[in-house]
Design a protein around this motif. Structure first.
Motif, PDB file in Angstrom:
ATOM      1  N   LEU A  28       0.823  -1.205   0.000  1.00 58.59           N
ATOM      2  CA  LEU A  28       0.000   0.000   0.000  1.00 58.59           C
ATOM      3  C   LEU A  28       0.862   1.262   0.000  1.00 58.59           C
ATOM      4  O   LEU A  28       0.570   2.223  -0.713  1.00 58.59           O
ATOM      5  CB  LEU A  28      -0.927   0.011   1.222  1.00 58.59           C
ATOM      6  N   SER A  29       1.923   1.246   0.799  1.00 61.98           N
ATOM      7  CA  SER A  29       2.775   2.432   0.903  1.00 61.98           C
ATOM      8  C   SER A  29       3.589   2.673  -0.365  1.00 61.98           C
ATOM      9  O   SER A  29       3.708   3.812  -0.831  1.00 61.98           O
ATOM     10  CB  SER A  29       3.710   2.312   2.116  1.00 61.98           C
ATOM     11  N   PHE A  30       4.139   1.616  -0.951  1.00 70.78           N
ATOM     12  CA  PHE A  30       4.984   1.769  -2.127  1.00 70.78           C
ATOM     13  C   PHE A  30       4.231   2.371  -3.319  1.00 70.78           C
ATOM     14  O   PHE A  30       4.690   3.363  -3.915  1.00 70.78           O
ATOM     15  CB  PHE A  30       5.610   0.412  -2.500  1.00 70.78           C
ATOM     16  N   PRO A  31       3.060   1.830  -3.717  1.00 68.97           N
ATOM     17  CA  PRO A  31       2.342   2.433  -4.852  1.00 68.97           C
ATOM     18  C   PRO A  31       1.929   3.876  -4.589  1.00 68.97           C
ATOM     19  O   PRO A  31       1.897   4.695  -5.520  1.00 68.97           O
ATOM     20  CB  PRO A  31       1.103   1.534  -5.006  1.00 68.97           C
ATOM     21  N   ALA A  32       1.604   4.203  -3.339  1.00 68.04           N
ATOM     22  CA  ALA A  32       1.204   5.574  -3.023  1.00 68.04           C
ATOM     23  C   ALA A  32       2.363   6.541  -3.246  1.00 68.04           C
ATOM     24  O   ALA A  32       2.176   7.649  -3.765  1.00 68.04           O
ATOM     25  CB  ALA A  32       0.718   5.656  -1.579  1.00 68.04           C
ATOM     26  N   LEU A  33       3.567   6.119  -2.869  1.00 71.50           N
ATOM     27  CA  LEU A  33       4.741   6.971  -3.057  1.00 71.50           C
ATOM     28  C   LEU A  33       5.067   7.140  -4.532  1.00 71.50           C
ATOM     29  O   LEU A  33       5.489   8.215  -4.970  1.00 71.50           O
ATOM     30  CB  LEU A  33       5.935   6.376  -2.303  1.00 71.50           C
ATOM     31  N   VAL A  34       4.875   6.084  -5.306  1.00 66.92           N
ATOM     32  CA  VAL A  34       5.080   6.190  -6.759  1.00 66.92           C
ATOM     33  C   VAL A  34       4.025   7.119  -7.359  1.00 66.92           C
ATOM     34  O   VAL A  34       4.323   7.915  -8.264  1.00 66.92           O
ATOM     35  CB  VAL A  34       5.020   4.796  -7.417  1.00 66.92           C
ATOM     36  N   ALA A  35       2.800   7.037  -6.842  1.00 69.06           N
ATOM     37  CA  ALA A  35       1.694   7.830  -7.383  1.00 69.06           C
ATOM     38  C   ALA A  35       1.916   9.330  -7.222  1.00 69.06           C
ATOM     39  O   ALA A  35       1.425  10.119  -8.038  1.00 69.06           O
ATOM     40  CB  ALA A  35       0.382   7.421  -6.712  1.00 69.06           C
ATOM     41  N   ILE A  36       2.659   9.744  -6.187  1.00 67.86           N
ATOM     42  CA  ILE A  36       2.895  11.184  -5.993  1.00 67.86           C
ATOM     43  C   ILE A  36       4.116  11.665  -6.782  1.00 67.86           C
ATOM     44  O   ILE A  36       4.484  12.842  -6.696  1.00 67.86           O
ATOM     45  CB  ILE A  36       3.065  11.548  -4.509  1.00 67.86           C
ATOM     46  N   GLY A  37       4.739  10.747  -7.526  1.00 64.07           N
ATOM     47  CA  GLY A  37       5.819  11.165  -8.402  1.00 64.07           C
ATOM     48  C   GLY A  37       7.218  10.734  -8.030  1.00 64.07           C
ATOM     49  O   GLY A  37       8.178  11.082  -8.724  1.00 64.07           O
ATOM     50  N   LEU A  38       7.384   9.982  -6.938  1.00 65.18           N
ATOM     51  CA  LEU A  38       8.722   9.526  -6.582  1.00 65.18           C
ATOM     52  C   LEU A  38       9.157   8.415  -7.546  1.00 65.18           C
ATOM     53  O   LEU A  38       8.346   7.563  -7.911  1.00 65.18           O
ATOM     54  CB  LEU A  38       8.760   8.979  -5.153  1.00 65.18           C
ATOM     55  N   PRO A  39      10.422   8.401  -7.952  1.00 63.02           N
ATOM     56  CA  PRO A  39      10.910   7.280  -8.755  1.00 63.02           C
ATOM     57  C   PRO A  39      10.731   5.982  -7.971  1.00 63.02           C
ATOM     58  O   PRO A  39      10.891   5.976  -6.743  1.00 63.02           O
ATOM     59  CB  PRO A  39      12.402   7.610  -8.946  1.00 63.02           C
ATOM     60  N   PRO A  40      10.372   4.892  -8.622  1.00 66.07           N
ATOM     61  CA  PRO A  40      10.092   3.640  -7.906  1.00 66.07           C
ATOM     62  C   PRO A  40      11.187   3.203  -6.935  1.00 66.07           C
ATOM     63  O   PRO A  40      10.880   2.765  -5.828  1.00 66.07           O
ATOM     64  CB  PRO A  40       9.922   2.633  -9.044  1.00 66.07           C
ATOM     65  N   LEU A  41      12.452   3.336  -7.330  1.00 61.67           N
ATOM     66  CA  LEU A  41      13.524   2.909  -6.439  1.00 61.67           C
ATOM     67  C   LEU A  41      13.552   3.765  -5.178  1.00 61.67           C
ATOM     68  O   LEU A  41      13.681   3.251  -4.058  1.00 61.67           O
ATOM     69  CB  LEU A  41      14.873   2.977  -7.169  1.00 61.67           C
ATOM     70  N   VAL A  42      13.425   5.077  -5.333  1.00 64.02           N
ATOM     71  CA  VAL A  42      13.391   5.992  -4.187  1.00 64.02           C
ATOM     72  C   VAL A  42      12.136   5.742  -3.352  1.00 64.02           C
ATOM     73  O   VAL A  42      12.185   5.790  -2.117  1.00 64.02           O
ATOM     74  CB  VAL A  42      13.453   7.463  -4.656  1.00 64.02           C
ATOM     75  N   ALA A  43      11.015   5.458  -4.004  1.00 57.49           N
ATOM     76  CA  ALA A  43       9.774   5.163  -3.283  1.00 57.49           C
ATOM     77  C   ALA A  43       9.944   3.914  -2.429  1.00 57.49           C
ATOM     78  O   ALA A  43       9.454   3.855  -1.293  1.00 57.49           O
ATOM     79  CB  ALA A  43       8.628   4.971  -4.275  1.00 57.49           C
TER      80      ALA A  43
END
Length: 251
Positions: A28-43
């Motif tokens: 849940l946390s990882f996709p949300a961080l990607v959704a706000i624009g963070l690069p997947p690795l950084v997310a």
């Protein structure tokens, strides 16, 4: 900006509740961080840092199950810490394009691990007093599980629980307490490595960590009112859908 804060707060709360009841908060946390624009690795690494307080809370909550097991914690905890750092190091040395290509498969693996959690627990329940391998033999297995945990993390608790069941054949309650300590060691070590890397997006990590702690508390309070099996199935379905979405985006 407000919509992003709302999304992260909701994701953090949900991740805390899910981790407290069923596991799989990273999904849940990882996709949300990607959704706000963070690069997947950084997310991914920011999510790991944000979820560490929740692992600490779960460890403290199950400290009673560790009575009589300090002799098991020694090398196994060290193995979990070293494995977590190794996984974190591998992640930081993975090129962004490679990690992006791995995301659908990592999500599917996490979905499978979460989906078989009950079967693993049932199997462990039948293994009580079964022949076990030596404590030394458990060290490399815990290390390998922790490497995965440091790299991505979702579902690592299921792997660790299965490893401990093979190694010790003890009752599920005691193994679960030991698993929590090792999962915390794995994630804390990886998070420390990520902190030193300077890649963590701190405003996001701190805000999500607070939301996750609150979510974990709420999950504990409403544990009897929520069906953890149904919740787990929902998270598994979400992981599969996300894997398909990420995969289609790469076509």
């Amino acid at each position: 900006m407000l919509s992003e804060i709302g999304l992260l707060t909701l994701a953090g709360l949900a991740a805390g509740v899910v981790n407290a009841l069923a596991g799989g908060g990273t999904l849940l946390s990882f996709p949300a961080l990607v959704a706000i624009g963070l690069p997947p690795l950084v997310a991914n690494l920011t999510s790991t840092v944000a979820l560490v307080p929740g692992y600490l809370g779960a460890t403290v909550a199950q400290r009673e199950e560790l009575r009589g097991q300090p002799w098991r914690l020694g090398w196994l905890f060290v193995s979990a810490v070293v494995g977590g750092m190794t996984g974190a190091m591998l992640l930081l040395h993975t090129k962004e394009a490679v990690f992006n290509a791995l995301i659908p498969y990592l999500l599917l693996l996490a979905a499978v691990l979460l989906g078989v959690q009950e079967q693993v627990r049932a199997w462990l329940g039948r293994r009580v007093n079964a022949p076990a391998i030596s404590e030394a033999g458990a060290i490399p297995l815990v290390f390998l599980a922790a490497v995965y945990g440091g790299y991505f993390g979702a579902g690592v608790s299921v792997i660790l629980l299965a490893v401990l069941g093979i190694a010790f054949g003890d009752n599920l309650t005691r193994l679960n307490g030991l698993k929590q300590v090792l999962a915390f060691g794995t994630n804390a070590a990886a998070a420390a490595f990520f902190v030193l890397s300077g890649e963590v997006v701190w405003p996001v990590a701190v805000g999500m960590a607070i939301a996750t702690i609150v979510g974990g508390f709420l999950g504990g309070q409403f544990a009897r009112a929520v069906n953890p099996v149904l919740l787990r199935r929902i998270v598994v379905l979400l992981a599969v859908v996300l894997a398909i979405v990420y995969w289609l985006q790469q076509r």
